[in-house]
Each structure stands twice: as structure tokens, then as C-alpha cells.
Scaffold this active site. Sequence first.
Site, PDB file in Angstrom:
ATOM      1  CB  SER A   1       8.657   6.197  10.885  1.00 29.22           C
ATOM      2  OG  SER A   1       8.221   5.684  12.125  1.00 29.22           O
TER       3      SER A   1
ATOM      4  CB  CYS B   1       5.853  -5.357   9.610  1.00 26.72           C
ATOM      5  SG  CYS B   1       7.109  -4.610  10.668  1.00 26.72           S
TER       6      CYS B   1
ATOM      7  CB  CYS C   1       2.393   7.226   3.463  1.00 30.58           C
ATOM      8  SG  CYS C   1       2.799   6.044   4.754  1.00 30.58           S
TER       9      CYS C   1
ATOM     10  CG  ASN D   1      -5.740   5.726  12.954  1.00 27.19           C
ATOM     11  OD1 ASN D   1      -6.614   6.567  13.146  1.00 27.19           O
ATOM     12  ND2 ASN D   1      -4.530   6.054  12.523  1.00 27.19           N
TER      13      ASN D   1
ATOM     14  CB  CYS E   1       0.883  -2.139  14.067  1.00 23.98           C
ATOM     15  SG  CYS E   1       1.222  -1.951  12.299  1.00 23.98           S
TER      16      CYS E   1
ATOM     17  CB  CYS F   1      -0.789   5.680  11.441  1.00 23.45           C
ATOM     18  SG  CYS F   1       0.018   7.171  10.966  1.00 23.45           S
TER      19      CYS F   1
ATOM     20  CB  SER G   1       7.577   4.039  16.506  1.00 22.47           C
ATOM     21  OG  SER G   1       7.281   4.387  15.179  1.00 22.47           O
ATOM     22  CG  LEU G   2       8.889   7.150  23.133  1.00 22.04           C
ATOM     23  CD1 LEU G   2      10.123   6.377  23.539  1.00 22.04           C
ATOM     24  CD2 LEU G   2       8.941   8.588  23.660  1.00 22.04           C
ATOM     25  CG  ASN G   3       4.476   4.090  19.447  1.00 28.78           C
ATOM     26  OD1 ASN G   3       4.266   5.250  19.096  1.00 28.78           O
ATOM     27  ND2 ASN G   3       4.595   3.115  18.588  1.00 28.78           N
TER      28      ASN G   3
ATOM     29  CB  CYS H   1       3.842  -2.841  17.022  1.00 29.39           C
ATOM     30  SG  CYS H   1       5.563  -2.400  16.734  1.00 29.39           S
TER      31      CYS H   1
ATOM     32  CD  GLU I   1      -2.924  -1.210   2.063  1.00 30.26           C
ATOM     33  OE1 GLU I   1      -3.163  -0.207   2.764  1.00 30.26           O
ATOM     34  OE2 GLU I   1      -3.724  -2.132   1.876  1.00 30.26           O
TER      35      GLU I   1
ATOM     36  N   GLY J   1       5.735  -2.139   6.858  1.00 28.82           N
ATOM     37  CA  GLY J   1       7.098  -2.643   7.029  1.00 28.82           C
ATOM     38  C   GLY J   1       7.985  -1.769   7.883  1.00 28.82           C
ATOM     39  CD  GLU J   2      11.690  -0.635  11.450  1.00 26.00           C
ATOM     40  OE1 GLU J   2      10.797  -0.230  12.205  1.00 26.00           O
ATOM     41  OE2 GLU J   2      12.601   0.110  11.019  1.00 26.00           O
TER      42      GLU J   2
HETATM   43  N1  SAH Z   1       7.591   0.345  10.991  1.00 20.44           N
HETATM   44  C1  SAH Z   1       7.873   1.719  11.157  1.00 20.44           C
HETATM   45  C2  SAH Z   1       7.152   2.590  10.160  1.00 20.44           C
HETATM   46  C3  SAH Z   1       5.730   2.213   9.816  1.00 20.44           C
HETATM   47  S1  SAH Z   1       4.535   2.391  11.100  1.00 20.44           S
HETATM   48  C4  SAH Z   1       7.566   2.160  12.573  1.00 20.44           C
HETATM   49  O1  SAH Z   1       6.944   1.418  13.300  1.00 20.44           O
HETATM   50  O2  SAH Z   1       7.999   3.254  12.936  1.00 20.44           O
HETATM   51  C5  SAH Z   1       4.305   4.154  11.117  1.00 20.44           C
HETATM   52  C6  SAH Z   1       3.739   4.701  12.399  1.00 20.44           C
HETATM   53  O3  SAH Z   1       2.392   4.282  12.589  1.00 20.44           O
HETATM   54  C7  SAH Z   1       4.510   4.263  13.645  1.00 20.44           C
HETATM   55  O4  SAH Z   1       4.842   5.376  14.437  1.00 20.44           O
HETATM   56  C8  SAH Z   1       3.523   3.381  14.370  1.00 20.44           C
HETATM   57  O5  SAH Z   1       3.740   3.433  15.766  1.00 20.44           O
HETATM   58  C9  SAH Z   1       2.203   3.975  13.958  1.00 20.44           C
HETATM   59  N2  SAH Z   1       1.052   3.079  14.079  1.00 20.44           N
HETATM   60  C10 SAH Z   1       1.029   1.749  13.897  1.00 20.44           C
HETATM   61  N3  SAH Z   1      -0.230   1.267  14.093  1.00 20.44           N
HETATM   62  C11 SAH Z   1      -1.016   2.330  14.400  1.00 20.44           C
HETATM   63  C12 SAH Z   1      -2.415   2.498  14.681  1.00 20.44           C
HETATM   64  N4  SAH Z   1      -3.242   1.469  14.660  1.00 20.44           N
HETATM   65  N5  SAH Z   1      -2.874   3.737  14.936  1.00 20.44           N
HETATM   66  C13 SAH Z   1      -2.034   4.795  14.915  1.00 20.44           C
HETATM   67  N6  SAH Z   1      -0.729   4.704  14.646  1.00 20.44           N
HETATM   68  C14 SAH Z   1      -0.202   3.481  14.387  1.00 20.44           C
HETATM   69 FE1  SF4 Z   2       5.932  -2.995  11.910  1.00 21.54          FE
HETATM   70 FE2  SF4 Z   2       5.846  -0.330  12.342  1.00 21.54          FE
HETATM   71 FE3  SF4 Z   2       3.582  -1.844  12.469  1.00 21.54          FE
HETATM   72 FE4  SF4 Z   2       5.453  -2.051  14.372  1.00 21.54          FE
HETATM   73  S1  SF4 Z   2       4.218  -0.229  13.892  1.00 21.54           S
HETATM   74  S2  SF4 Z   2       4.401  -3.764  13.340  1.00 21.54           S
HETATM   75  S3  SF4 Z   2       7.328  -1.810  13.191  1.00 21.54           S
HETATM   76  S4  SF4 Z   2       4.838  -1.474  10.646  1.00 21.54           S
END
Ligand code: SAH
Ligand code: SF4
Length: 387
Positions: A232, A151, A144, A335, A158, A378, A257-259, A155, A115, A202-203
Site C-alpha cells: 500500500s 513515517c 502486516c 481507527n 495516522c 490500521c 491510499s486514496l482516502n 497524513c 510493529e 512507514g511508506e
Molecule cells: N504508508 C502506506 C502504508 C501504511 S498505512 C499508506 O499510507 O498507504 C496503511 C493504511 O492504513 C493506509 O491506507 C492508511 O490510509 C490507513 N490508515 C492510516 N491511519 C488510519 C486510521 N487511523 N484508521 C484507519 N486507517 C488508517
Molecule cells: Fe505514513 Fe501511511 Fe500513515 Fe500516511 S497513512 S503517515 S503514508 S504510514
Amino acid sequence: MREKPVQLVSLDVTNSPSGLRAPLFGLDAEALSTLLVSAGEPAFRGKQFAEAMYRQWLSEICEIRTLPSALRAKLAAEGWQIGRPAIARAFQSVDGTERYLVEFAGSAPKGETVETVWMPEGDGGDAGDEIGHEEKDWSRATICISSQVGCAVKCQFCLTAKLGLQRNLTVGEIAGQVVAVLERQAVRVGRDRMNLVFMGMGEPFLNYDNFMAAVRLLVHEVGLSPRRMTVSTSGIVPGIEKFAKEPLDVRPRLAISLNAPNDTIRTEIMPINRKWPISEVIDAVRRVPLRSRERITFEYVLLGGVTDRPEHAREVARLVRRSGLSAKVNLIAWNPGPGIACSTPTPEAVAAFHVALTGEGIPAYIRQPRGRDIFAACGQLKRTVEG
Ligand code: SAH
Ligand code: SF4
């Protein structure tokens, strides 16, 4: 010394049942010249191919008018192909966001897609300017881009994680997503304000060499600026260390992605934190030499009841302050996605978190979700075929 993109083209066509060679898209001008010389053509043909693929965005050899027609026919008959990724399906959101399913050429499995998302931002529309039909209704936009099919990082919040890692994308497959969208949207490179974010599926730092080779191609051949690109990462320390050594003329900006406010919560929602905890990630980020006024972005997904409390905000503020980094925090309300047991924070919790961070002197921004209705926001990227 600049690294060359990884050579991905096999010169041997005998194994291909279709007689087609691997795609040319993804090779830079120099690699194209070498390849064409080996096929008995003069070296300058490489530059012509690069110009055609990366500046004129042609996707078929027969369209390259700078080549004699006999040569075009000969190359096509010999199985040469540009093989740029193609937009197979497009979904449009009420907010103007478009989500594309992109398909690959060459030996990529049929029907496999990633995508790519297009997010236009309005211009004078808010100020009441009239926009003519032939005019674009955006003044800047963000693309994007995905770096892998699926991936491997698990996480919890995600949707892409649910796919597991299917494969890495090649240089041409990463850069080709961008060129396919530039063409579709008739972007004027160098004039329109284009941002690229490597935040799709993906990462990127687990496909580091192809990701960076794609960036070099986008900078040197397509003409986009690395200052308008952001990658990211979930905190892959060896990737950040390599990234710190990239020359500034090709280095995108960095988002982490600190989160979570601490290792305990981060390990729960991002198991990768066991391998590379927050302090190690921050140590690696400190080694990235920043440009003047450049800031590191910390992305922070707010999970209702899990990471969205006022005490978490204070902890994040302390963490960012102690890092000593020139940094800002982007807040993203989670999301939703099917089968994921997280909840979206209340608007009040998001606002309070934002106020708490800025009150502590930390620059923080609330990122509005884009394209939620078409599953383009995201963490919603999972090759959904519904619009
Ligand atoms: N894999 C990389 C880049 C893709 S994810 C990473 O994790 O940084 C891009 C961003 O979307 C990251 O900051 C991730 O934390 C965020 N993300 C993933 N799932 C999400 C969701 N369901 N709602 C909001 N943000 C999300
Ligand atoms: Fe992969 Fe980024 Fe999703 Fe984590 S947030 S599973 S690293 S795509």
C-alpha cells in the site's frame, strides 16, 4: 534482468565494539555464497545458510546441523551471526489478532522496535466444526509488515505519522518480520493460505529498494507468492513508476491510499497530495501491467464528517470509473488514536457509503477493524507498549 538485493553486510569487523559482524539474514543464497567464499569457505555453504535461515527458520548458527560443528564454532567465534529480527513482546486481541514489537540485531539502536501484526481468519468454526487442540484455529491468515521506523508522510489521521521518519528498515529487517511470525505461528509455507500486506509502519515506496529486495527474498528464498502480497502506498509517484516495471514473478499487488474524493479534501488530510495529486497518481497506476483478473485496490479511510458523505461516495465512484482501471475500493472506518482530531464515522454512514458505491457499479468492501483493543488496527501502530 533481476536486480540483486542491496549488499548490506560489511566484511570488516574491526569497527564493531562487540566483534559481531552485520547480520547474514537478508542476503540471498548467491550473496551468502560470495560472502562465505571470501571467508575461505566453499560456495555451497551459501546455499546451506539460505536453506537454514529461510526454509528451516533457524536463528542461530549453532543450530545449523548441515554445517560441521567445528565450522559452526569457528564462524560464531569470528563474529558471524544470523541476526534475524526477534519478537520482543506480543499482545493478543480478543479477535485473535496479535501485535508484535519486533527488535533488530546488529547495529540497530537498542530498544528500537517496529510493529508487525498477525491476523488469523477462522475456518470451519462458523460452520460448527470442532477444532482439536493440536489443530490450528485458522485456515488463512495475513501478516502486516512495517517498512520504516516511523513515517515521513504527514497524513493527518495516522498515528505513525506522529513519530516522523526515524529510519528505513533494511532488507533483512523487513523480510525478518515475516519469518519471525511464520515460525511463531508454525505456518506451513505452500499449504497454509498466507497473505502479506505491506501496510504497517512507514511508506514502502519511500524505502523502495529495500522493500522490493525483501519481496524478492520472500519469494525466491522463503517460498511465498507475490500474488498473495499487497503493498500500500500513499501515492509516491516515482515509486509507482518503478513498481510498474517490476517483473510479474516478484510483483505484489498494489493498493493506493486514496482516502478522499477530490484534491481539495485530499490535500487537507494528506499533504503529500500537493506534490502528487490524484490525477498524477492514477496516471502512474495505469502504467502498472495487471495480471488477468487482478484489480488495483483503492483504500478509503472514512473520516466522520470529512470524507464520509453520500456526495463523496458519488465523487469517488466517478473518479474510479473515469480512471478506467480494473479496481475495487476498500472502505476503512477511521481507527482512533490519541492526539488525533478526527472522528470515527457512524456505522450508518459507512453502510450508506458502501451502498452508494456499489449502487454506482463500483466493487466496494467494508474492512472490519482488527485488533483495535491492542492498538493493532490500521493507523494505530506507534510502538504502544500497553496490551
Ligand atoms: N504508508 C502506506 C502504508 C501504511 S498505512 C499508506 O499510507 O498507504 C496503511 C493504511 O492504513 C493506509 O491506507 C492508511 O490510509 C490507513 N490508515 C492510516 N491511519 C488510519 C486510521 N487511523 N484508521 C484507519 N486507517 C488508517
Ligand atoms: Fe505514513 Fe501511511 Fe500513515 Fe500516511 S497513512 S503517515 S503514508 S504510514
